[in-house]
Design an enzyme around this catalytic site. Structure first.
Site, mmCIF file in Angstrom:
data_model
loop_
_atom_site.group_PDB
_atom_site.id
_atom_site.type_symbol
_atom_site.label_atom_id
_atom_site.label_comp_id
_atom_site.label_asym_id
_atom_site.label_seq_id
_atom_site.Cartn_x
_atom_site.Cartn_y
_atom_site.Cartn_z
ATOM 1 N N PRO A 201 33.964 46.922 40.679
ATOM 2 C CA PRO A 201 33.145 46.506 41.819
ATOM 3 C C PRO A 201 31.653 46.793 41.720
ATOM 4 O O PRO A 201 30.898 46.383 42.587
ATOM 5 C CB PRO A 201 33.746 47.316 42.963
ATOM 6 N N ASP B 183 28.517 37.113 34.895
ATOM 7 C CA ASP B 183 27.676 36.649 36.011
ATOM 8 C C ASP B 183 27.218 37.817 36.876
ATOM 9 O O ASP B 183 27.252 38.964 36.443
ATOM 10 C CB ASP B 183 28.365 35.550 36.814
ATOM 11 N N LYS C 164 23.992 32.994 39.184
ATOM 12 C CA LYS C 164 22.859 32.380 39.860
ATOM 13 C C LYS C 164 21.553 32.946 39.349
ATOM 14 O O LYS C 164 21.381 34.141 39.245
ATOM 15 C CB LYS C 164 22.935 32.671 41.362
ATOM 16 N N GLY D 286 33.320 40.180 38.064
ATOM 17 C CA GLY D 286 33.251 41.293 39.008
ATOM 18 C C GLY D 286 34.608 41.594 39.622
ATOM 19 O O GLY D 286 35.421 40.694 39.828
ATOM 20 N N GLY D 287 34.862 42.875 39.881
ATOM 21 C CA GLY D 287 36.108 43.279 40.528
ATOM 22 C C GLY D 287 37.303 42.931 39.661
ATOM 23 O O GLY D 287 37.343 43.254 38.479
ATOM 24 N N ASP D 288 38.280 42.253 40.259
ATOM 25 C CA ASP D 288 39.443 41.771 39.523
ATOM 26 C C ASP D 288 39.280 40.274 39.283
ATOM 27 O O ASP D 288 38.849 39.555 40.169
ATOM 28 C CB ASP D 288 40.712 42.026 40.344
ATOM 29 N N THR E 156 39.422 45.945 42.300
ATOM 30 C CA THR E 156 38.855 44.947 43.204
ATOM 31 C C THR E 156 38.025 45.580 44.324
ATOM 32 O O THR E 156 38.315 46.691 44.780
ATOM 33 C CB THR E 156 39.959 44.039 43.771
ATOM 34 N N ALA E 157 37.002 44.852 44.749
ATOM 35 C CA ALA E 157 36.098 45.351 45.787
ATOM 36 C C ALA E 157 36.855 45.704 47.071
ATOM 37 O O ALA E 157 36.540 46.702 47.728
ATOM 38 C CB ALA E 157 35.024 44.309 46.085
ATOM 39 N N MET F 54 33.218 37.894 50.874
ATOM 40 C CA MET F 54 32.280 36.768 51.001
ATOM 41 C C MET F 54 32.081 36.340 52.461
ATOM 42 O O MET F 54 31.991 35.147 52.757
ATOM 43 C CB MET F 54 32.780 35.554 50.194
HETATM 44 N N1 SAH Z 1 36.716 39.279 42.007
HETATM 45 C C1 SAH Z 1 35.945 40.090 42.910
HETATM 46 C C2 SAH Z 1 35.568 39.355 44.163
HETATM 47 C C3 SAH Z 1 34.749 38.134 43.940
HETATM 48 S S1 SAH Z 1 34.272 37.361 45.415
HETATM 49 C C4 SAH Z 1 36.749 41.353 43.236
HETATM 50 O O1 SAH Z 1 37.916 41.447 42.897
HETATM 51 O O2 SAH Z 1 36.183 42.274 43.825
HETATM 52 C C5 SAH Z 1 32.734 38.135 45.747
HETATM 53 C C6 SAH Z 1 32.824 38.982 46.972
HETATM 54 O O3 SAH Z 1 33.413 40.225 46.662
HETATM 55 C C7 SAH Z 1 31.505 39.336 47.581
HETATM 56 O O4 SAH Z 1 31.003 38.307 48.379
HETATM 57 C C8 SAH Z 1 31.868 40.553 48.398
HETATM 58 O O5 SAH Z 1 32.516 40.192 49.587
HETATM 59 C C9 SAH Z 1 32.889 41.209 47.513
HETATM 60 N N2 SAH Z 1 32.264 42.235 46.674
HETATM 61 C C10 SAH Z 1 32.257 42.286 45.349
HETATM 62 N N3 SAH Z 1 31.615 43.391 44.919
HETATM 63 C C11 SAH Z 1 31.213 44.047 46.027
HETATM 64 C C12 SAH Z 1 30.514 45.252 46.256
HETATM 65 N N4 SAH Z 1 30.094 46.025 45.255
HETATM 66 N N5 SAH Z 1 30.283 45.622 47.531
HETATM 67 C C13 SAH Z 1 30.696 44.872 48.560
HETATM 68 N N6 SAH Z 1 31.361 43.735 48.400
HETATM 69 C C14 SAH Z 1 31.634 43.318 47.153
#
Ligand code: SAH
Length: 511
Positions: A17, A40, A62, A93-95, A123-124, A178
């Protein structure tokens, strides 16, 4: 005959995250072996430090003022790269499979007959609330958890994919990804479908990073509270009684230096102990690039100046490196300190003066401060500069204000580069920008050379009127800072990294 095995593989890797430490061991391992890395915005840039130096790194997120690469083009890029490179890492990012469109990428690879593997990530929806002091489940507060996209077009009431009636009755925890833009719509929908307006809620911006910002309010008030706090994406919305545990459980934001931006200036070979410890205490550490000194790209102007030293009235040194490089060139031309017999020498600061003395030269003039005004003022008091020939022996990136001010007084100035500073890592643009926008809380100096390196590369006038405090490791370092025109706010009680950090923490505690 056995079928030819295609060794090439695309790895869809979860980056976690934000906090670099939250990538998986397998993810980091693959980053280190990848030939191509496609990444990204959400994946921390720092993770790229794990990559091989010659790995191809492709950014598909972006750019300022424009859009990210469209998804079909990203899919095609993955396919193209996989055909030519053995290990392609798609860092997400995240998962990769949680709202990251990783599913679409995997389908595209599968359709193209390309081998792929998935490395799940943190994941976030779980990690961000955890760093904000909110456990997503708890026996007494929540027995279920839903991940929801908050991105769905708010006007799509008829065709909504989201089961709002069920969510309105949800007893456990809801995590919206999001959802910043749709926050008013989300809370309205939940309340309209029966959720208690006073349900504890939170929105967390840039969770798990030093920029983490958390806003809590009840469901009705959350949109306004988020707006007041200027919460921007990426942010995660958490709705449910677990949010009430935050007061007791917040740990990340309670660390002594949480959210403080601290510049660490290091001489080349210094240990990263300070960086690591400040990071552990919650600070956002900006590393001032360590530098390497190299000869100038063009030696000729320096050689010529050295040959014709007798023509000059003044020779001005602004740094130890300048002195060293100058005497090197002098030696290469078969000359020594006697070449300076007829020229007057000005040196800025005790370190430069000291180094000159080692070469047998006693400076004629030592201006008190390393700023153009101070140098020019001092010169003016001892000499009428009109028509005088001045040689400035400086770094290639030296500021021009000293030259300009001397020329304004009628002097003929030859401003030559006697050495080059080559950054050993990233350039200092980020730090200059942060100083301009007054975001830096502290600059740490751990030796005189860190101070001179800093003043060599950064216009110290950027510091005036900012909140930035200067923390020095001891009196000698502080003295160098003073001579360069820098005001020292904090000094360690003893000459150690631990005491320096202690002094900063104490300063934070005192209101
Ligand atoms: N695949 C990612 C999510 C992608 S969608 C995951 O598993 O975490 C992108 C959204 O994830 C962002 O709009 C936000 O809502 C959330 N997000 C990702 N990183 C974040 C962070 N560090 N802090 C808060 N929200 C986060």
């Amino acid at each position: 005959m056995p079928e030819k095995i295609n060794k090439n593989c695309v790895y869809l890797v979860g980056a976690g995250p934000g906090d670099v430490g939250l990538i998986t061991v397998r993810g980091r391992d693959l980053l280190g072996r990848a030939d191509v890395i496609i990444y990204d915005n959400l994946a921390s840039r720092e993770l790229l430090n794990y990559a091989q130096a010659d790995a191809e790194k492709i950014y598909v997120g972006k750019k300022v003022g424009s859009h990210s690469l469209p998804q079909d083009q990203i899919n095609q890029l993955l396919i193209d790269k996989a055909r030519n490179a053995p290990i392609v890492v798609r860092l997400k990012g995240g998962d990769p499979y949680v709202f990251g469109r990783g599913g679409e990428e995997a389908v595209a690879l599968s359709d193209a007959g390309i081998r792929f593997e998935v490395v799940p990530g943190v994941t976030a929806g779980v990690a961000v609330p955890a760093y904000a002091g909110i456990p997503v489940t708890h026996r007494d507060f929540a027995s279920d958890l839903a991940f929801i996209t908050g991105h769905e077009d708010a006007s799509r009431t008829e065709t909504s994919q989201i089961d709002w009636p069920s969510l309105g009755k949800w007893r456990g925890t809801l995590a919206f990804y999001m959802g910043v833009k749709n926050l008013p719509f989300i809370t309205e929908k939940l309340i309209a479908h029966g959720m208690a307006p006073e349900t504890p809620s939170a929105i967390i911006h840039q969770g798990t990073t030093p920029a983490q910002k958390t806003v809590t309010a009840n469901l009705t008030q959350l949109p306004q509270a988020a707006k007041d706090a200027k919460i921007k994406p990426p942010a995660l919305i958490i709705v449910g009684n677990v949010v009430s545990l935050r007061d007791k459980l917040k740990w990340f934001e309670n660390r002594p230096l949480f959210g403080k931006k601290i510049v660490v200036t290091r001489a080349r070979a210094q240990a990263s102990d300070l960086v690591e410890q400040l990071h552990q205490l919650g600070a956002d550490v900006l590393e001032f690039p360590t530098i390497r000194i190299e000869p100038p790209t063009e030696m000729e102007p320096l050689y010529q100046a050295v040959e014709k030293l007798a023509q000059y009235d003044w020779l001005i040194f602004t740094s130890v490196n300048g002195v060293d490089s100058f005497f090197n060139a002098l030696g290469q031309k078969g000359r020594d300190a006697r070449a300076l017999a007829t020229v007057k020498v000005a040196a800025i600061g005790p370190a430069t003066t000291g180094r000159l003395a080692e070469h047998g030269i006693k400076a004629d003039l030592v201006p008190p401060q390393y700023i153009a005004e101070s140098i020019v003022e001092s010169l003016k008091t001892v000499d009428n500069l009109t028509g005088k020939k001045i040689l400035l022996a400086r770094a290639d990136i030296a500021r021009t204000d000293l030259r300009d001010q001397l020329q304004n007084l009628g002097a003929a100035v030859n401003d030559i580069s006697v050495y080059r500073t080559v950054p050993d890592n990233t350039p200092s643009d980020e730090i200059v920008e942060a100083l301009r926008t007054d975001e830096i809380d502290y600059i740490t100096f751990t030796s005189s050379s860190t101070v001179t390196n800093f003043a060599d590369q950064i216009d110290i006038r950027l510091l005036s009127g900012t909140k930035t405090k200067i923390a020095s490791i001891g009196p000698v370092t502080s003295a160098t800072a003073h001579t360069l025109g820098l005001k020292v706010d904090i000094e360690a009680e003893e000459f150690t990294i631990d005491k320096l950090i202690e002094a900063i923490c104490t300063n934070e505690e005192t209101p």
